[in-house]
Write an enzyme that holds these catalytic residues in place. Structure first.
Site, PDB file in Angstrom:
ATOM      1  N   LEU A  73     -11.765  45.130 -20.127  1.00  0.00           N
ATOM      2  CA  LEU A  73     -11.898  44.640 -18.758  1.00  0.00           C
ATOM      3  C   LEU A  73     -11.955  45.837 -17.816  1.00  0.00           C
ATOM      4  O   LEU A  73     -10.965  46.544 -17.648  1.00  0.00           O
ATOM      5  CB  LEU A  73     -10.728  43.726 -18.396  1.00  0.00           C
ATOM      6  CG  LEU A  73     -10.526  42.512 -19.302  1.00  0.00           C
ATOM      7  CD1 LEU A  73      -9.305  41.730 -18.857  1.00  0.00           C
ATOM      8  CD2 LEU A  73     -11.764  41.632 -19.321  1.00  0.00           C
ATOM      9  N   ALA A 133      -5.092  45.798 -26.970  1.00  0.00           N
ATOM     10  CA  ALA A 133      -4.160  46.617 -26.190  1.00  0.00           C
ATOM     11  C   ALA A 133      -4.381  46.280 -24.731  1.00  0.00           C
ATOM     12  O   ALA A 133      -5.478  45.871 -24.349  1.00  0.00           O
ATOM     13  CB  ALA A 133      -4.418  48.102 -26.426  1.00  0.00           C
ATOM     14  N   GLY A 134      -3.372  46.426 -23.905  1.00  0.00           N
ATOM     15  CA  GLY A 134      -3.497  46.244 -22.465  1.00  0.00           C
ATOM     16  C   GLY A 134      -4.553  45.252 -22.047  1.00  0.00           C
ATOM     17  O   GLY A 134      -4.371  44.046 -22.144  1.00  0.00           O
ATOM     18  N   ASP A 135      -5.691  45.773 -21.595  1.00  0.00           N
ATOM     19  CA  ASP A 135      -6.790  44.926 -21.125  1.00  0.00           C
ATOM     20  C   ASP A 135      -7.972  44.944 -22.096  1.00  0.00           C
ATOM     21  O   ASP A 135      -9.107  44.710 -21.706  1.00  0.00           O
ATOM     22  CB  ASP A 135      -7.239  45.363 -19.726  1.00  0.00           C
ATOM     23  CG  ASP A 135      -7.834  46.760 -19.702  1.00  0.00           C
ATOM     24  OD1 ASP A 135      -7.655  47.516 -20.687  1.00  0.00           O
ATOM     25  OD2 ASP A 135      -8.482  47.116 -18.707  1.00  0.00           O
ATOM     26  N   GLU A 136      -7.701  45.205 -23.361  1.00  0.00           N
ATOM     27  CA  GLU A 136      -8.750  45.263 -24.386  1.00  0.00           C
ATOM     28  C   GLU A 136      -8.568  44.118 -25.385  1.00  0.00           C
ATOM     29  O   GLU A 136      -7.455  43.832 -25.816  1.00  0.00           O
ATOM     30  CB  GLU A 136      -8.695  46.598 -25.124  1.00  0.00           C
ATOM     31  CG  GLU A 136      -8.925  47.784 -24.225  1.00  0.00           C
ATOM     32  CD  GLU A 136      -8.602  49.107 -24.887  1.00  0.00           C
ATOM     33  OE1 GLU A 136      -9.078  50.125 -24.372  1.00  0.00           O
ATOM     34  OE2 GLU A 136      -7.882  49.135 -25.906  1.00  0.00           O
TER      35      GLU A 136
END
Length: 173
Positions: free
Chosen positions: A90, A130-133
């Site tokens: 994102l 991960a995070g925004d992935e």
């Protein structure tokens, strides 16, 4: 060995398997006593170890194992069907957290998971990497055009405004 001893050995083997990273090790203990409660708790632990707590999608470890497994099968030619992996990042997601706060950012991530489930097939594997992935393993595709079509559905779904953000609600994927 008694039934109790055998069931305890099964639990110990499953615990060892999980310790070695095989999170889907079967637990073949079905009882209605303290040992059964322990086996049930162990199954719940296994499930939690495989899932991303925020989105409910599988986690990085599970998707990496899924891709590795497909590669192994494909190399052995026991799996003639093609597969595809989509990696989704994102763009500018940090701005969402900065502008709307981390709670809104979390709601966006949850909604991304929902949208990905909506536009992929039942047997595709979707993970928060991960995070925004996010990563989507398209288990079976008949070729590049089919993978591109799914990618197009993903891109379209992620372009829609996010209701939890109010005004324009846009985030780029």
């Amino acid at each position: 060995l008694s039934t109790i001893g055998r069931d305890l050995q099964r639990l110990a083997r499953a615990a060892h398997e999980v310790g070695e990273g095989r999170l889907d090790a079967p637990i073949e203990v079905h009882r209605r006593d303290e040992i059964g409660a322990l086996a049930h708790a162990f199954r719940l632990m296994q499930q939690r170890l495989r899932l991303d707590a925020l989105t409910g999608l599988v986690n990085r470890d599970v998707i990496l194992r899924g891709v590795a497994e497909r590669l192994r099968h494909h190399r052995r030619q026991t799996d003639a069907e093609s597969f595809a992996v989509l990696f989704i990042d994102l763009n500018a997601f940090k701005r969402v957290n900065d502008r709307y706060g981390h709670e809104a950012g979390d709601r966006v991530l949850i909604e991304v998971g929902v949208r990905l489930r909506r536009v992929t097939r039942h047997d595709d594997l979707i993970a928060r990497y991960a995070g925004d992935e996010f990563v989507v393993l398209l288990g079976r595709v008949k070729g590049r055009p089919e993978a591109e079509a799914v990618r197009g559905h993903v891109e379209t779904a992620l372009r829609e405004p996010f209701a939890c953000l109010g005004d324009d609600g846009s985030v780029q994927a």
